[in-house]
Design an enzyme around this catalytic site. Structure first.
Site, PDB file in Angstrom:
ATOM      1  N   LEU A  57       0.838  -1.208   0.000  1.00 48.17           N
ATOM      2  CA  LEU A  57       0.000   0.000   0.000  1.00 48.17           C
ATOM      3  C   LEU A  57       0.867   1.250   0.000  1.00 48.17           C
ATOM      4  CD1 LEU A  57      -2.676  -1.118   2.615  1.00 48.17           C
ATOM      5  CD2 LEU A  57      -3.067  -0.636   0.184  1.00 48.17           C
ATOM      6  N   GLY A  62       8.720   4.452   8.730  1.00 46.86           N
ATOM      7  CA  GLY A  62       9.020   3.328   9.610  1.00 46.86           C
ATOM      8  C   GLY A  62       8.972   1.968   8.956  1.00 46.86           C
ATOM      9  N   VAL A  65       3.783  -0.821   4.333  1.00 46.26           N
ATOM     10  CA  VAL A  65       2.413  -1.224   4.684  1.00 46.26           C
ATOM     11  C   VAL A  65       1.852  -2.067   3.539  1.00 46.26           C
ATOM     12  CG1 VAL A  65       0.102  -0.428   5.328  1.00 46.26           C
ATOM     13  CG2 VAL A  65       2.103   0.878   6.058  1.00 46.26           C
ATOM     14  N   ASP A 173       0.820  15.161  14.556  1.00 48.29           N
ATOM     15  CA  ASP A 173       1.159  15.077  13.131  1.00 48.29           C
ATOM     16  C   ASP A 173      -0.114  14.976  12.281  1.00 48.29           C
ATOM     17  OD1 ASP A 173       2.964  15.187  11.071  1.00 48.29           O
ATOM     18  OD2 ASP A 173       3.576  13.080  11.193  1.00 48.29           O
TER      19      ASP A 173
HETATM   20  P1  ATP Z   1       5.416   8.773   7.475  1.00 47.04           P
HETATM   21  O1  ATP Z   1       6.127   7.696   8.197  1.00 47.04           O
HETATM   22  O2  ATP Z   1       6.301   9.818   6.904  1.00 47.04           O
HETATM   23  O3  ATP Z   1       4.262   9.345   8.244  1.00 47.04           O
HETATM   24  P2  ATP Z   1       3.503   7.398   6.033  1.00 47.04           P
HETATM   25  O4  ATP Z   1       2.408   7.943   6.873  1.00 47.04           O
HETATM   26  O5  ATP Z   1       3.272   7.395   4.578  1.00 47.04           O
HETATM   27  O6  ATP Z   1       4.834   8.109   6.221  1.00 47.04           O
HETATM   28  P3  ATP Z   1       2.946   4.781   7.000  1.00 47.04           P
HETATM   29  O7  ATP Z   1       2.054   5.138   8.127  1.00 47.04           O
HETATM   30  O8  ATP Z   1       3.930   3.694   7.198  1.00 47.04           O
HETATM   31  O9  ATP Z   1       3.823   5.953   6.581  1.00 47.04           O
HETATM   32  O10 ATP Z   1       2.064   4.464   5.728  1.00 47.04           O
HETATM   33  C1  ATP Z   1       2.615   4.120   4.457  1.00 47.04           C
HETATM   34  C2  ATP Z   1       1.508   4.109   3.426  1.00 47.04           C
HETATM   35  O11 ATP Z   1       0.567   3.095   3.742  1.00 47.04           O
HETATM   36  C3  ATP Z   1       0.753   5.411   3.346  1.00 47.04           C
HETATM   37  O12 ATP Z   1       0.668   5.735   1.987  1.00 47.04           O
HETATM   38  C4  ATP Z   1      -0.611   5.132   3.885  1.00 47.04           C
HETATM   39  O13 ATP Z   1      -1.601   5.809   3.155  1.00 47.04           O
HETATM   40  C5  ATP Z   1      -0.751   3.618   3.730  1.00 47.04           C
HETATM   41  N1  ATP Z   1      -1.459   3.086   4.907  1.00 47.04           N
HETATM   42  C6  ATP Z   1      -1.053   3.167   6.180  1.00 47.04           C
HETATM   43  N2  ATP Z   1      -1.943   2.592   7.009  1.00 47.04           N
HETATM   44  C7  ATP Z   1      -2.962   2.141   6.216  1.00 47.04           C
HETATM   45  C8  ATP Z   1      -4.214   1.478   6.472  1.00 47.04           C
HETATM   46  N3  ATP Z   1      -4.593   1.167   7.716  1.00 47.04           N
HETATM   47  N4  ATP Z   1      -5.000   1.176   5.420  1.00 47.04           N
HETATM   48  C9  ATP Z   1      -4.635   1.511   4.156  1.00 47.04           C
HETATM   49  N5  ATP Z   1      -3.480   2.145   3.855  1.00 47.04           N
HETATM   50  C10 ATP Z   1      -2.648   2.461   4.854  1.00 47.04           C
END
Ligand code: ATP
Ligand code: MG
Length: 320
Positions: A57, A62, A65, A173
């Site tokens: 995704l 970190g 996903v 955030d």
């Molecule tokens: P950062 O660490 O800079 O905040 P991020 O928010 O993109 O980056 P993650 O929270 O690891 O990092 O998410 C990575 C990607 O996965 C994002 O594009 C987010 O939209 C998607 N994602 C995260 N959690 C979910 C979820 N529960 N369902 C669908 N997509 C998700």
């Protein structure tokens, strides 16, 4: 709906200082427990071996996903995988996120169904699948949001923030990419990597965490108020800016397409005028944004107060 053009996304994350929240109430995190099952939310346990990865995704700070499917029920989940060799600061963020996800249970917060902690040191967080992406991806794909859509978004996020703030959790955030949307177009708060649980009423907050573009003036410059400010009000500022960005289609403090550096942002946020709303926006929406974007944190409305604002009353929950 107007399509947003020439909008360049940015993500100015500040590095976490060495002293990042070493507080006994929160660090060290709960000791890891090697877990192989998680609760599905409907009472039954989800075994790790029952999950199959479908696709990636996205990649975050970190980890990665994945969209995963439960083989027997076909239910979809999101699985965040953080490898053992990840930088120690990032791992601290993940433990922070795990701690908060374990404590929260709200329809307005992305639900965590369990945490798998592998003997290898890898950590995998099983979450509710938010299939429509983030508000940021929706803005890019579909264009700017109308006032009634924003009222719907604001109500859901404010309910989530009101819940978090009552638990003494400050998100730190809030921004379009951390607000995720599911197939029913419900909007939920995600990504607790830099959040904090306030232990004491006078607890101070490390202000330099999160994404600086959405940071409130007092977090940019804590000395301006003697370092003494309402930490929860920072989330309200970020929400106000997020809503305004979804309305105008670009980061509101700067002209469309301008790629900001830290100093430009700091000047705009701390010393610039409040961004103006385009002609045609309603008085209620202007007033709502004004209540969120008060420079002085003590003058900003709280999440509970904003839930009673006339802008939201204009679009009742069932219709919006
Ligand atoms: P950062 O660490 O800079 O905040 P991020 O928010 O993109 O980056 P993650 O929270 O690891 O990092 O998410 C990575 C990607 O996965 C994002 O594009 C987010 O939209 C998607 N994602 C995260 N959690 C979910 C979820 N529960 N369902 C669908 N997509 C998700
Ligand atoms: Mg994020």
């Amino acid at each position: 709906m107007a399509v947003v053009r020439n909008r360049r996304p940015f993500n100015l994350r500040l590095p976490l200082p060495e002293t990042f929240d070493r507080r006994p109430c929160f660090n060290p995190p709960l000791p890891p427990t090697a877990t192989t099952t998680a609760s599905s939310g409907s009472g039954t346990a989800v075994a790790y071996s029952d999950l199959e990865k479908i696709n990636v995704l996205g990649h975050g700070n970190g980890g990665t996903v994945y969209k995963v499917r439960h083989k027997r029920t076909s239910k979809l989940y999101a699985l965040k995988v953080v490898h053992a060799d990840t930088d120690s600061t990032i791992r601290r963020q993940i433990f922070r996120e795990m701690e908060i996800l374990r404590r929260t249970d709200s329809p307005h917060i992305v639900r965590c169904y369990g945490i798998f902690e592998k003997p290898s040191g890898d950590v995998e967080i099983l979450m509710e699948y938010m299939g429509a992406g983030s508000l940021d991806t929706l803005l890019h794909a579909k264009g700017t949001f109308s006032e009634d859509q924003l009222a719907r978004v604001a109500r859901q996020i404010l309910k989530g923030l009101s819940y978090l703030h009552a638990l003494k959790i400050v998100h730190r955030d809030i921004k379009p990419s951390n607000l995720l949307v599911n197939a029913n177009m419900e909007v939920k708060i995600a990504d607790f990597g830099v959040s904090k649980i306030m232990c004491r009423s006078l607890d101070s907050c490390n202000s330099y965490v999160g994404t600086c573009a959405y940071m409130s003036p007092e977090r940019f410059d804590p000395d301006s108020c003697g370092g003494n400010y309402n930490v929860y009000a920072g989330d309200i500022w970020s929400l106000g800016l997020t809503l305004l960005e979804l309305y105008v289609g670009h980061f509101p403090f700067l002209p469309a397409g301008q790629r900001p550096d830290w100093a430009t942002l700091m000047c705009a946020i701390c010393f610039g005028d409040r961004p103006s709303l385009p002609d045609g926006s309603s008085e209620d929406f202007r007033s709502f944004i004004e209540c969120c974007l008060q420079k002085e944190s003590s003058k900003r409305w709280t999440a509970s107060q904003l839930l009673t604002h006339p802008f939201l009353s204009k679009y009742p929950a069932s219709e919006s």
